[in-house]
Design a protein around this motif. Structure first.
Motif, PDB file in Angstrom:
ATOM      1  N   GLN A  34       3.450 -46.261   8.355  1.00 30.68           N
ATOM      2  CA  GLN A  34       2.265 -46.969   7.866  1.00 30.68           C
ATOM      3  C   GLN A  34       1.066 -46.837   8.802  1.00 30.68           C
ATOM      4  OE1 GLN A  34       2.790 -51.237   7.557  1.00 30.68           O
ATOM      5  NE2 GLN A  34       4.099 -51.306   9.358  1.00 30.68           N
ATOM      6  N   VAL A  39      -6.134 -45.387   3.149  1.00 24.62           N
ATOM      7  CA  VAL A  39      -6.395 -45.409   1.706  1.00 24.62           C
ATOM      8  C   VAL A  39      -7.902 -45.414   1.455  1.00 24.62           C
ATOM      9  CG1 VAL A  39      -5.981 -46.587  -0.477  1.00 24.62           C
ATOM     10  CG2 VAL A  39      -4.260 -46.710   1.346  1.00 24.62           C
ATOM     11  N   TYR A  41     -10.549 -45.939  -1.573  1.00 24.96           N
ATOM     12  CA  TYR A  41     -10.590 -46.499  -2.928  1.00 24.96           C
ATOM     13  C   TYR A  41     -11.846 -46.068  -3.664  1.00 24.96           C
ATOM     14  CZ  TYR A  41      -7.077 -49.731  -1.055  1.00 24.96           C
ATOM     15  OH  TYR A  41      -5.963 -50.270  -0.474  1.00 24.96           O
ATOM     16  N   PRO A  47      -6.060 -51.792 -10.946  1.00 26.00           N
ATOM     17  CA  PRO A  47      -5.352 -50.859 -10.057  1.00 26.00           C
ATOM     18  C   PRO A  47      -5.658 -49.396 -10.388  1.00 26.00           C
ATOM     19  CG  PRO A  47      -3.841 -51.736 -11.693  1.00 26.00           C
ATOM     20  CD  PRO A  47      -5.139 -52.465 -11.888  1.00 26.00           C
ATOM     21  N   LEU A 120       4.097 -48.888  -0.488  1.00 23.01           N
ATOM     22  CA  LEU A 120       2.676 -49.205  -0.651  1.00 23.01           C
ATOM     23  C   LEU A 120       2.545 -50.591  -1.274  1.00 23.01           C
ATOM     24  CD1 LEU A 120       1.057 -45.877  -1.903  1.00 23.01           C
ATOM     25  CD2 LEU A 120       0.643 -47.032   0.263  1.00 23.01           C
ATOM     26  N   ASP A 122      -0.213 -52.513  -1.838  1.00 22.58           N
ATOM     27  CA  ASP A 122      -1.525 -52.917  -2.330  1.00 22.58           C
ATOM     28  C   ASP A 122      -1.533 -53.047  -3.850  1.00 22.58           C
ATOM     29  OD1 ASP A 122      -4.256 -53.205  -2.868  1.00 22.58           O
ATOM     30  OD2 ASP A 122      -4.790 -52.015  -1.120  1.00 22.58           O
ATOM     31  N   ARG A 124      -3.987 -53.026  -5.671  1.00 22.71           N
ATOM     32  CA  ARG A 124      -5.037 -52.179  -6.225  1.00 22.71           C
ATOM     33  C   ARG A 124      -4.541 -50.763  -6.515  1.00 22.71           C
ATOM     34  NH1 ARG A 124      -9.498 -52.868  -1.727  1.00 22.71           N
ATOM     35  NH2 ARG A 124      -7.589 -53.015  -0.484  1.00 22.71           N
ATOM     36  N   LEU A 125      -3.285 -50.458  -6.143  1.00 19.99           N
ATOM     37  CA  LEU A 125      -2.726 -49.125  -6.333  1.00 19.99           C
ATOM     38  C   LEU A 125      -1.661 -49.150  -7.421  1.00 19.99           C
ATOM     39  CD1 LEU A 125      -2.330 -48.069  -2.594  1.00 19.99           C
ATOM     40  CD2 LEU A 125      -4.260 -47.630  -4.130  1.00 19.99           C
TER      41      LEU A 125
END
Length: 254
Positions: A34, A39, A41, A47, A120, A122, A124-125
């Motif tokens: 990690q 990332v 965006y 997402p 992952l 997040d 948003r993904l």
């Protein structure tokens, strides 16, 4: 005379053995990996679909930021994965040990893909829509995951391979993507590293779509290439970034 010839050979072999023995573990877990993940965006709340960007044998290069931006233009989040920093591999060590084939082959890096996608966190993904994008050694890793290690590439929808490495010890050439994911491979016509002719044959056997780039060498999209005979090609680079955006729109966002 024989002793004089054998002595330097033995010394080189011992140095290589000690380098290998002193190397950190080739497989890493999420706690280590990690730290090498960044990332980028696109605008909006998500997402977003995900494009995993995998660098070549020399490690992450600044030009990959431009491809991350190209992914964002397609409405896709770009996850740039540094496979070397978590293993303690700096630029010099990468060039002298990874690029020479002494350590960390593509099939070993393929495991990083599974670790990444499993962790992952997040919201948003959208990890149900994933494409792999690899350059040289990174393309080798992506191809190994898709063809020989399908568990590592579970859930991957497509792959974009740029001047993929097809020579020994790569074992993916000639094998099909296990999950039928579409593969687009960009092969420079003057690539002596990946071997343009062998790559085209291997990729055809793998069911990939191939784009040949006339007059381009390995690392044609790196403004500061370090290999002998590598040349930056601004026109081919601009075309390839646009090609990447189009590919992601076709495979992930439509």
């Amino acid at each position: 005379m024989a002793r004089r010839v054998l002595f330097p050979v033995i010394v080189v072999a011992l140095i290589a053995l000690l380098t290998w023995a002193a190397a950190p573990p080739e497989r890493v877990d999420w706690a280590a990996l990690q730290d090498g993940v960044t990332v980028h965006y696109p605008e909006g709340e998500g997402p977003f679909p995900v494009a995993v960007l995998m660098h070549g044998c020399g490690g992450p290069r600044p030009f990959m930021e431009d491809y991350a931006e190209a992914a964002n233009h397609a409405g896709v989040a770009a996850v740039v994965m540094d496979s070397f920093a978590p293993r303690g591999i700096g630029r010099l060590r990468a060039v002298t040990t990874v690029c020479t084939g002494f350590r960390l082959h593509g099939d070993q890096r393929a495991h990083d893909i599974a670790v990444l996608l499993d962790n992952l966190p997040d919201a948003r993904l959208d990890t149900s829509r994933v494409a792999l994008a690899g350059w040289s050694h990174g393309a080798w890793a992506a191809a190994e995951a898709l063809t020989r290690r399908p568990v590592e590439a579970e859930g991957v929808d497509a792959a974009f391979l740029v001047y993929p490495y097809c020579r020994f010890p790569a074992r993916w050439p000639g094998k099909h993507a296990a999950n039928g994911a579409p593969i687009l491979a960009v092969v420079p016509e003057d690539d002596y590293v990946g071997d343009s002719a062998a790559c085209r044959d291997a990729l055809t056997a793998s069911g990939a779509d191939i784009v040949s780039v006339p007059g381009a060498t390995h690392a044609f999209d790196d403004p500061e290439p370090t290999g002998i005979g590598f040349e930056y090609n601004a026109e081919a680079t601009a075309e390839n970034r646009a090609r990447f955006t189009d590919f992601l729109e076709e495979t992930l966002t439509r």
